[in-house]
Scaffold this motif. Structure first.
Motif, short mmCIF file in Angstrom:
data_model
loop_
_atom_site.label_atom_id
_atom_site.label_comp_id
_atom_site.label_asym_id
_atom_site.label_seq_id
_atom_site.Cartn_x
_atom_site.Cartn_y
_atom_site.Cartn_z
N ASP A 133 0.84 -1.20 0.00
CA ASP A 133 0.00 0.00 0.00
C ASP A 133 0.88 1.25 0.00
O ASP A 133 2.04 1.22 0.42
CB ASP A 133 -0.90 0.03 1.23
CG ASP A 133 -2.04 -0.98 1.17
OD1 ASP A 133 -2.28 -1.55 0.10
OD2 ASP A 133 -2.69 -1.19 2.22
N VAL A 134 0.30 2.35 -0.45
CA VAL A 134 1.00 3.64 -0.49
C VAL A 134 0.12 4.67 0.22
O VAL A 134 -1.10 4.69 0.02
CB VAL A 134 1.28 4.08 -1.94
CG1 VAL A 134 1.93 5.46 -1.97
CG2 VAL A 134 2.17 3.07 -2.63
N VAL A 135 0.75 5.50 1.02
CA VAL A 135 0.04 6.60 1.69
C VAL A 135 0.50 7.92 1.08
O VAL A 135 1.71 8.19 1.02
CB VAL A 135 0.31 6.59 3.21
CG1 VAL A 135 -0.29 7.84 3.86
CG2 VAL A 135 -0.26 5.33 3.84
N LEU A 136 -0.46 8.71 0.60
CA LEU A 136 -0.18 10.06 0.10
C LEU A 136 -0.51 11.05 1.19
O LEU A 136 -1.63 11.04 1.73
CB LEU A 136 -1.02 10.35 -1.16
CG LEU A 136 -0.47 9.87 -2.51
CD1 LEU A 136 -0.29 8.37 -2.53
CD2 LEU A 136 -1.40 10.31 -3.64
N THR A 137 0.44 11.92 1.53
CA THR A 137 0.37 12.68 2.77
C THR A 137 -0.21 14.08 2.64
O THR A 137 -0.23 14.82 3.62
CB THR A 137 1.77 12.77 3.40
OG1 THR A 137 2.68 13.33 2.45
CG2 THR A 137 2.27 11.39 3.83
N GLY A 138 -0.70 14.45 1.47
CA GLY A 138 -1.30 15.77 1.29
C GLY A 138 -0.45 16.68 0.43
O GLY A 138 0.74 16.46 0.22
N THR A 139 -1.08 17.73 -0.08
CA THR A 139 -0.42 18.63 -1.03
C THR A 139 -0.43 20.06 -0.52
O THR A 139 -1.38 20.49 0.12
CB THR A 139 -1.09 18.55 -2.41
OG1 THR A 139 -0.23 19.09 -3.42
CG2 THR A 139 -2.42 19.30 -2.44
N PRO A 140 0.65 20.82 -0.80
CA PRO A 140 0.67 22.25 -0.46
C PRO A 140 -0.03 23.07 -1.54
O PRO A 140 -0.55 22.53 -2.52
CB PRO A 140 2.16 22.56 -0.40
CG PRO A 140 2.75 21.63 -1.42
CD PRO A 140 1.93 20.37 -1.35
N ALA A 141 -0.03 24.37 -1.36
CA ALA A 141 -0.64 25.28 -2.34
C ALA A 141 0.07 25.18 -3.68
O ALA A 141 1.21 24.72 -3.78
CB ALA A 141 -0.58 26.71 -1.81
N GLY A 142 -0.64 25.60 -4.72
CA GLY A 142 -0.06 25.62 -6.06
C GLY A 142 -0.74 24.70 -7.04
O GLY A 142 -0.23 24.49 -8.14
#
Length: 221
Positions: free
Chosen positions: A184-193
């Motif tokens: 499994d892979v966890v994506l931790t969120g994205t900053p602005a842009g």
């Protein structure tokens, strides 16, 4: 067929699901005018969404704008369920980058109708992934810079120190709801842009001085 690449070699880990964390960077919450939540916002992409980032980023063009959302990705190599923060970090086998491709027009319409986001977030190819490096090569996952350039201009620039929840906190919270399995892979969120991607654009994604990927956006046939 996508296979995880860890330290330059094809990994023996199976390709599982991607568990994604939304609204984990305050600047991104503000740019979209979203509400700050008291609990992590979680959603899942199936393994059919996972593709190799460096080959190309293939976007559908028939459903409106497709936005970039660059994120730090964690490759899980041990089962993790109902885990405390102190033990959650032991399940991270690799660290890399992911693009959480988002059909923004579709997502906005789904939100208005109170429907789930899968059509906007979980379509085939919606999770381009870089190769992973061993977690031991990263001394501090809570102070890790990453960036995305589009046609030579910086579009996203973030640091995991800006996250609203630390990595251990995220993994523990996720494991209370979804058991994480090897592969499994966890994506931790994205900053602005976040912004629309266009066919023909050149992308450069980097993770500190550890990973650099150059790729190109193309339209799905």
């Amino acid at each position: 067929m996508y296979r995880h690449i860890l330290d330059g070699q094809i990994s023996e880990l199976p390709v599982g699901k991607a568990v994604c964390v939304g609204r984990n960077y305050l600047d991104h919450i503000r740019e979209l005018g979203n509400e700050v939540l008291t609990e992590p916002l979680l959603f899942i992409k199936p393994n059919t969404a996972m593709v190799t980032m460096q080959d190309s980023v293939v976007i559908p063009t028939q459903w409106g704008e497709c936005h970039n959302e660059l994120e730090v990705a964690l490759l899980i190599d041990k089962p993790l369920g109902n885990a405390a923060e102190a033990s959650a970090m032991q399940a991270i086998g690799g660290v890399g980058l992911a693009l959480d491709l988002t059909l923004r027009d579709v997502q906005d319409n789904l939100k208005k109708q109170g429907q789930p986001w899968e059509r906007a977030k979980a379509f085939d190819g919606a999770c381009p992934l870089s190769p992973f490096i061993s977690a031991g090569q990263i001394p501090n996952l809570d102070a890790l810079c990453f960036s995305l350039e589009v046609d030579g201009a910086v579009r996203q620039q973030g640091d995991t120190s800006m996250m609203m929840r630390r990595v251990a906190t995220l993994l523990s919270a996720i494991s209370q709801v979804f058991t994480l399995l090897p592969g499994d892979v966890v994506l931790t969120g994205t900053p602005a842009g976040v912004a629309p991607l266009r066919p023909g654009q050149h992308l450069r994604a980097s993770l500190a001085d550890k990973i650099e990927i150059e790729t190109r956006v193309i339209a799905r046939d």
